[in-house]
Design an enzyme around this catalytic site. Structure first.
Site, PDB file in Angstrom:
ATOM      1  N   GLU A 179       0.820  -1.219   0.000  1.00  0.00           N
ATOM      2  CA  GLU A 179       0.000   0.000   0.000  1.00  0.00           C
ATOM      3  C   GLU A 179       0.855   1.271   0.000  1.00  0.00           C
ATOM      4  O   GLU A 179       0.576   2.186  -0.788  1.00  0.00           O
ATOM      5  CB  GLU A 179      -0.968  -0.012   1.192  1.00  0.00           C
ATOM      6  CG  GLU A 179      -2.103  -1.011   0.974  1.00  0.00           C
ATOM      7  CD  GLU A 179      -2.801  -1.450   2.250  1.00  0.00           C
ATOM      8  OE1 GLU A 179      -2.527  -0.848   3.319  1.00  0.00           O
ATOM      9  OE2 GLU A 179      -3.609  -2.390   2.186  1.00  0.00           O
ATOM     10  N   ASP A 204      -0.167   6.597   7.114  1.00  0.00           N
ATOM     11  CA  ASP A 204      -1.512   6.126   6.750  1.00  0.00           C
ATOM     12  C   ASP A 204      -2.367   6.003   8.001  1.00  0.00           C
ATOM     13  O   ASP A 204      -2.231   5.046   8.764  1.00  0.00           O
ATOM     14  CB  ASP A 204      -1.359   4.774   6.032  1.00  0.00           C
ATOM     15  CG  ASP A 204      -2.706   4.174   5.612  1.00  0.00           C
ATOM     16  OD1 ASP A 204      -3.758   4.691   6.017  1.00  0.00           O
ATOM     17  OD2 ASP A 204      -2.686   3.174   4.878  1.00  0.00           O
TER      18      ASP A 204
END
Ligand code: AMP
Length: 640
Positions: A179, A204
């Site tokens: 990711e 994140d």
């Protein structure tokens, strides 16, 4: 070659994106409901003829409370895990998890009279199937291949489980991408052929989890013909996210409500589930408002005429959530240390990071952006929607694998000029094309209308002179200006393109100190072919464009002159010789005529003749200026 889509298979929400010559874009559900997110929620229920019906996405999420034991959410936390490994999660899940063969966990749900047991891969496959169908509807062709993202810390078993889920859904997972790597790719990091070695931090912060990754971008060399990202370190907290902020606000409101309204309940836990949920939804709304506004008002009607009401300001909110932000920063410090990198205040000698990318809805909180910026000593990248950036990056990776990106741009120079809209729809260029990155430019602007309290800044890219012929990159407002006459505000606009090609635009009004800004990725969706086409067009239209720009500027300037002269002529007419006043009137009429005709159709006027008429009016107005100055001096004199 068949299309390859990019999929962000998230714990809470999933998205599918696709990249072509026009750049990466998230694929939306068709029709009225044009949402980008598919909630990662699946419900099994009894279907016709003893079969099983599967409900995926919004519908499954909306009715999760109604069907707690047959609705499966957060299945990503179970992927590729044994029951023992997943034991920490089980307390948070509303459905049953049992042990399958080889100790793997399986999900067990009641369907009608029976119990259905499925693997986490099968549940994920349902979500992937929904995304595949969405992509096929949006692209109008069969989709059989995908790039799917996973957290950087996923081990081999978790990655394999993700591939298996794809296969069950009829998708060949051509690449599993981390990711954070996808987030960096979405910003175009690592796409330039000559990229220097760089370190990128990806922060994140979502609804329930936090991850930070430090990546090293290794440029292409003789052994590796393409550049690649390597994960140097990861850290995080699987129980840290926006939900905690909602809880903090719920606790605050609940405590105050209890004392103010004299409620007979001890804790939030004693409230009816529906009330608790309503309170949480309310708190989340307040949190979202505080990302935009300086304060939010809170009003809860507790029935029987009892009302709880208060305002919460940004400062109080930030005080409340500081420990929460600090927890995430501690993890960042750990990751930096593990990666052998320095903080922004860098005193340990190691190099810092070159870029910080923000992912996850909770990074919209201004305090998060500020504190992350402070820690890394860099302004974080915020140009892309933090909910979409991973999916967009997956699509970029997919397009590379599909061979779509051959015409991709190198980023060492700025391929097309960058500027802002000025009066009359003309474009003022601040950075001209072929400037080397990094590049910076500033210019002063003002207003053209009296009493403007906000100024719209429209950022454009292209070689043509008018807004309609350029690409719009974004718009923002500089708000809260005190009303001032046209031309008085001093707005400094700064353009900064960093080494990665990301553009930050900042506007600052000097008298009031107001500031605003925006960040964009100007080269998203630009191919070399398109740049060439835009260049060629600008050459074809060069003469016409210049004339038009000149007419537009003439309209703006002449309108200011006409206003000034017209007002003073009316006021001082009695002090002027009648012949002079009549001459000025005629010249005003002539210029007004040019303005009106040019506004209706810029081609209908001869720019030289217009300019000449305006000059003559200006020259003829000298005497009027003298009279008006004398009058103001007299006024000053009488005031003393
Ligand atoms: P994600 O897991 O990335 O979808 O992030 C979801 C979290 O982001 C939730 O806690 C949301 O409340 C939060 N969030 C979304 N938009 C905003 C916003 N404008 N301001 C603050 N938090 C937000």
């Amino acid at each position: 070659m068949s299309v390859i889509v990019g999929i962000d298979l998230g714990t809470t929400n999933s998205l599918v994106a696709f990249a072509d010559g026009a750049g990466p874009r998230v694929l939306l559900a068709g029709g009225e409901d044009a949402s980008a997110l598919v909630p990662s929620v699946v419900r099994y229920e009894a279907g016709e003829a003893g079969g099983v019906r599967t409900v995926v996405g919004d519908d499954a999420r909306e009715r999760a409370v109604e069907f707690p034991t047959s609705t499966i959410s957060s299945v990503k936390r179970l992927m590729g895990r044994s029951l023992a490994e997943a034991s920490g999660e089980l307390g948070y899940l509303s459905y049953a998890v049992v042990e399958g063969s080889h100790g793997q966990c399986r999900v067990s749900v009641p369907v009608g009279e029976r119990t259905r047991t499925v693997s986490p891969q099968e549940v994920s496959a349902e979500i992937l199937r929904a995304l595949k169908a969405r992509a096929e509807a949006a692209l109008g062709e069969a989709v059989e291949k995908a790039v799917v993202t996973v957290p950087a810390y996923f081990d081999d078993a978790q990655r394999q489980a993700t591939r298996d889920a794809g296969r069950l859904a009829g998708l060949e997972v051509v690449r599993i991408v981390n990711e954070p790597t996808a987030a960096a790719l979405a910003y175009g990091l690592g796409l330039a052929a000559d990229t220097r070695e760089r370190t990128v931090a990806v922060y994140d912060l979502g609804g329930g989890t936090f991850d930070v990754s430090i990546l090293r971008l290794t440029p292409a060399n003789a052994d590796n013909p393409t550049s690649f990202f390597e994960v140097l370190a990861t850290a995080g907290d699987t129980r840290l996210g926006g939900d905690d902020v909602d809880n903090l606000l719920v606790d605050l409101f609940f405590r105050e409500m209890r004392t103010q309204l004299g409620l007979q309940v001890e804790g939030v836990g004693e409230l009816a589930p529906a009330t608790r949920r309503a309170l949480r939804r309310f708190a989340e709304g307040v949190k979202h408002r505080l990302s935009e506004a300086e304060s939010a008002s809170v009003r809860i009607e507790a029935g029987e005429g009892m009302v709880y009401e208060r305002a919460i300001g940004r400062e109080e909110f930030e005080g409340l959530i500081t420990p929460w932000v600090e927890r995430s920063l501690d993890a960042c410090r750990r990751a930096l240390r593990d990666a052998g990198r320095a903080m922004g205040d860098g005193h340990d000698g190691a190099g810092g990071v070159d870029a910080v990318v923000l992912v996850g809805g909770s990074t919209r909180v201004p305090l998060v952006r500020r504190r992350v910026g402070d820690l890394f000593g860099l302004e974080p990248y915020t140009a892309l929607d933090p909910d979409r950036v991973v999916a967009l990056g997956a699509a970029v990776q997919a397009s590379i694998l599909a061979g779509e990106r051959k015409g991709a741009l190198l980023l060492d120079v700025i391929p097309l000029s960058l500027g802002i809209e000025t009066v009359g729809g003309a474009v003022a260029k601040l950075i001209v094309r072929n400037s080397q990155v990094p590049a910076r430019a500033t210019e002063m602007f003002s207003t053209s209308v009296d009493g403007q309290t906000s100024i719209k800044i429209h950022v454009l890219q292209g070689e043509r002179e008018m807004v309609e012929d350029c690409r719009s990159l974004g718009v923002f407002d500089l708000k809260g200006l005190p009303p001032m006459p046209a031309g008085v505000p001093q707005v400094e606009v700064e353009f900064l393109v960093d080494a990665n090609g990301v553009l930050s635009v900042r506007a600052h009004e000097r008298r009031s100190g107001k500031r605003a800004g925006i960040q964009v990725v100007p080269n998203h969706g630009l191919t070399r072919d398109e740049v060439e086409r835009i260049e060629a067009e600008s050459l074809t239209h060069a003469r016409e464009d210049m004339t038009r720009h000149r007419v537009v500027d003439l309209i703006a300037n002449a309108a200011l002159d006409v206003k000034w002269i017209g007002e003073r002529l009316a006021r001082f007419k009695s002090e002027l010789e009648p012949a002079y006043a009549a001459e000025l009137d005629a010249k005003l009429g002539e210029v007004r005529g040019y303005i009106d005709r040019a506004r209706a159709d810029w081609r209908s006027v001869d720019a030289n003749a217009f300019a000449k008429a305006k000059d003559e009016l200006d020259r003829a107005s000298v005497r009027l200026q003298e009279v008006s100055i004398a009058a103001s001096l007299r006024a000053e004199g009488t005031r003393d």
